[in-house]
Design a protein around this motif. Structure first.
Motif, short mmCIF file in Angstrom:
data_model
loop_
_atom_site.label_atom_id
_atom_site.label_comp_id
_atom_site.label_asym_id
_atom_site.label_seq_id
_atom_site.Cartn_x
_atom_site.Cartn_y
_atom_site.Cartn_z
N LEU A 1 0.83 -1.22 0.00
CA LEU A 1 0.00 0.00 0.00
C LEU A 1 0.87 1.26 0.00
N ALA A 2 1.86 1.27 -0.88
CA ALA A 2 2.86 2.34 -0.88
C ALA A 2 2.29 3.73 -1.15
N SER A 3 1.16 3.82 -1.86
CA SER A 3 0.57 5.13 -2.15
C SER A 3 -0.37 5.62 -1.05
N TRP A 4 -0.49 4.87 0.02
CA TRP A 4 -1.35 5.26 1.14
C TRP A 4 -0.51 5.90 2.24
N ASN A 5 -0.97 7.02 2.76
CA ASN A 5 -0.33 7.60 3.94
C ASN A 5 -0.61 6.73 5.16
N ASP A 6 0.29 6.79 6.12
CA ASP A 6 0.07 6.09 7.38
C ASP A 6 -0.95 6.88 8.19
N GLY A 7 -2.18 6.38 8.24
CA GLY A 7 -3.23 7.11 8.96
C GLY A 7 -4.30 6.12 9.38
N GLU A 8 -5.39 6.67 9.91
CA GLU A 8 -6.46 5.80 10.44
C GLU A 8 -7.01 4.84 9.39
N ALA A 9 -7.21 5.34 8.17
CA ALA A 9 -7.85 4.51 7.15
C ALA A 9 -6.97 3.31 6.80
N ARG A 10 -5.72 3.60 6.49
CA ARG A 10 -4.80 2.53 6.15
C ARG A 10 -4.67 1.53 7.29
N ARG A 11 -4.58 2.05 8.52
CA ARG A 11 -4.44 1.15 9.67
C ARG A 11 -5.67 0.26 9.84
N ALA B 1 -21.54 -5.82 4.09
CA ALA B 1 -20.16 -6.32 4.18
C ALA B 1 -19.67 -6.36 5.62
N GLY B 2 -18.69 -7.22 5.89
CA GLY B 2 -18.08 -7.27 7.21
C GLY B 2 -17.26 -6.02 7.50
N PHE B 3 -16.52 -5.55 6.50
CA PHE B 3 -15.72 -4.33 6.62
C PHE B 3 -16.08 -3.43 5.45
N ALA B 4 -16.28 -2.14 5.74
CA ALA B 4 -16.68 -1.24 4.66
C ALA B 4 -15.82 0.02 4.65
N GLU C 1 -24.31 12.25 0.41
CA GLU C 1 -24.62 12.84 1.71
C GLU C 1 -25.02 11.79 2.74
N ARG C 2 -25.93 10.91 2.33
CA ARG C 2 -26.47 9.94 3.25
C ARG C 2 -25.40 8.91 3.66
N SER C 3 -24.56 8.54 2.72
CA SER C 3 -23.55 7.52 3.03
C SER C 3 -22.50 8.05 4.00
N VAL C 4 -22.12 9.32 3.84
CA VAL C 4 -21.15 9.91 4.77
C VAL C 4 -21.75 9.97 6.18
N GLU C 5 -23.03 10.33 6.23
CA GLU C 5 -23.73 10.41 7.51
C GLU C 5 -23.78 9.04 8.19
N LYS D 1 -22.11 6.07 12.10
CA LYS D 1 -23.06 5.20 12.79
C LYS D 1 -22.72 3.72 12.56
N GLU D 2 -22.33 3.40 11.35
CA GLU D 2 -22.12 1.99 10.98
C GLU D 2 -20.68 1.55 11.19
N GLY D 3 -19.80 2.49 11.56
CA GLY D 3 -18.41 2.11 11.76
C GLY D 3 -17.64 1.86 10.47
N TRP D 4 -18.07 2.51 9.37
CA TRP D 4 -17.33 2.36 8.12
C TRP D 4 -16.06 3.20 8.16
N THR D 5 -15.06 2.76 7.46
CA THR D 5 -13.79 3.48 7.41
C THR D 5 -13.86 4.54 6.31
N LEU D 6 -13.72 5.81 6.72
CA LEU D 6 -13.73 6.89 5.74
C LEU D 6 -12.32 7.05 5.17
N VAL D 7 -12.22 7.10 3.86
CA VAL D 7 -10.93 7.32 3.22
C VAL D 7 -10.95 8.70 2.57
N SER D 8 -10.11 9.57 3.05
CA SER D 8 -10.03 10.91 2.48
C SER D 8 -8.97 10.90 1.38
N MET D 9 -9.42 11.25 0.18
CA MET D 9 -8.48 11.26 -0.94
C MET D 9 -7.31 12.20 -0.64
N LYS D 10 -7.63 13.33 -0.03
CA LYS D 10 -6.63 14.36 0.25
C LYS D 10 -5.62 13.91 1.32
#
Lengths: 294, 294
Positions: B5-15, B248-251, B270-274, B278-287
């Motif tokens: 995962l070399a193009s991913w920063n070390d952050g919450e999403a990658r972890r 899915a088990g992990f989203a 909008e609804r999916s971010v909201e 609640k659902e514990g999905w991992t948000l991945v910020s492109m930035k």
């Protein structure tokens, strides 16, 4: 010769299969790109016994008989009545794909499993597979899979073919046994299938089919929908396999001519045997080409 | 941390992703049987850019515009008229899955490709992919696939996950690019699809859909039909992905917040971010989470 086809006698059929695979995998004319190496096989009568009744039809019969016992008004109606009476004409009509018989059966199936979750259906199939035994062999059907065909799967896989099963029988019925029995993942099992609905986190059966029956032209149609390609290699044993065999680069037709070790019959395969010579399909004689059947 | 995962920063999403995969593959609680390791991803906006218009919608628009030019009577009718006029309201209605707009589009598509063979359709897609370029980036769309997502595919595959793409877009459109672009075989591409007919050795498009649109609940429905399982891992970026992520088990939900390197928009998500919190999905910020986008 490959070591992987140990249950096959050295004969025309085995040689034709090996020659096709060697040509497909060696640079030069006849080479097949690995992406295009799709192999597709019928199930009933091609991978396991289908006498006296295809396994899935036996499974269905028992489920419908049970439904009729729980609701006696059903017992007086076809197809429940025909099934409870073990009406040979009805089963022959199903084998011959008579539209009225197929439709009656489809409607009864839809009613029986409407709203069921995959877990409920799987539990029913698993019970059937452990409890029911073939009358003739006294063993569960999963032990009555032809060993030479499992070897052929392994041989094709070793040569980067992706093996699919495409049966007129129920896709979800076969998926329950696919991994343990054939060593192929569920997503490579194609067959007649219902649509599902997803609501509040639960997948349930609807009463509609997804596409048509996977019989006759329905076989290449379902294979193309699933794999995105027509098969490079196909194997079948009956007239309902003709279009699938026609659509393939290499085709093998299994002939049931071994009354001692399995069964000898030609019913529902007359036209395919006749076509085999014309189309250059490889005939596989259970009696002559297989050292071991199970 | 994995090298894959070399193009991913070390952050919450990658972890979170790595922790899920490590738990799934190590004996103990949370272990997932390899047979159940199904991963499913949306395409438009999850694997490649979807601005100003999802790629497939652009492809369709051009095909319908061409049909309307060849038959001027069509040009006066919707959806041809709306497409020729580049009517923003019409495209918004498609994005919002308004039934009337979807139906009009489906009917026009069925007419455009009715009776076409896969070879004819593929040639048209290939032409599009080589000739058309993104206005903003000046490159063909197949070069605008997100590198971090391709790395995620490779990481999941290395851990015995079978990666599927499940898009509301056309299955057969994506299958043309699947192998070269994503390195996944055609049979793992799921999407909205026509039925086919097989006659005299030729597969042709019919004017019927096989199952419903692969949007919303249609995503888990199509995934279950294809894979025989719901996904263990799913990735999406919009409200039409909610049911797939839920199943899915992990989203993971990709957020388009990078106006400099790609686009910044929240429309239709909008609804999916909201729901994500609640659902514990991992948000991945492109930035923030991606070192490189393409």
């Amino acid at each position: 010769m490959t070591d992987l086809l140990a249950s096959w006698n050295d004969g025309e059929a085995r040689r034709a299969i090996e020659q096709f695979v060697e040509t497909a995998t060696a640079p030069g004319p006849g080479f097949i790109d690995p992406a295009d190496r799709i192999a597709a096989f019928d199930n009933d009568g091609t991978l396991w016994i289908e006498q006296p009744l295809p396994v899935q039809l036996d499974f269905i019969s028992r489920a419908l008989a049970e439904a009729a016992q729980q609701d006696p008004t059903l017992a007086a109606k076809d197809p429940y009545k025909a099934i409870l009476d073990r009406d040979a004409r009805f089963f022959a009509a199903i084998g011959a794909q008579e539209p009225a018989a197929i439709r009656a059966l489809e409607e009864a199936l839809a009613r029986t499993w409407l709203g069921k979750t995959p877990e409920e259906f799987e539990a029913q199939v698993s019970d059937y597979m452990t409890q029911v035994r073939s009358e003739r062999f006294g063993r569960p059907y999963t032990e009555l899979v032809y060993r030479p065909m499992l070897e052929l799967f392994a041989y094709l896989s070793a040569n980067d073919f992706r093996v699919f099963v495409c049966s007129g029988g129920g896709r979800d019925f076969m998926r329950v046994i696919a991994e343990a029995t054939w060593d192929i993942p569920r997503e490579r099992v194609i067959g007649t299938a219902p649509t599902y609905t997803y609501e509040e986190g639960v997948i349930r059966r609807s009463d509609q089919l997804l596409g048509g029956l996977a019989l006759g032209p329905g076989k290449p149609e379902h294979i193309f929908a699933t794999a995105g390609r027509l098969p490079a290699f196909a194997g079948g044993n009956a007239d309902v396999d003709i279009e699938m065999l026609e659509s393939a680069g290499f085709a093998m037709l299994l002939v049931h001519d071994d009354a001692d070790r399995e069964f000898a019959y030609t019913g529902a395969a007359e036209r395919s045997v006749e076509l085999a010579t014309k189309e250059g399909w490889t005939l596989v004689s259970m009696k002559d080409d297989w050292k071991t059947v199970f």
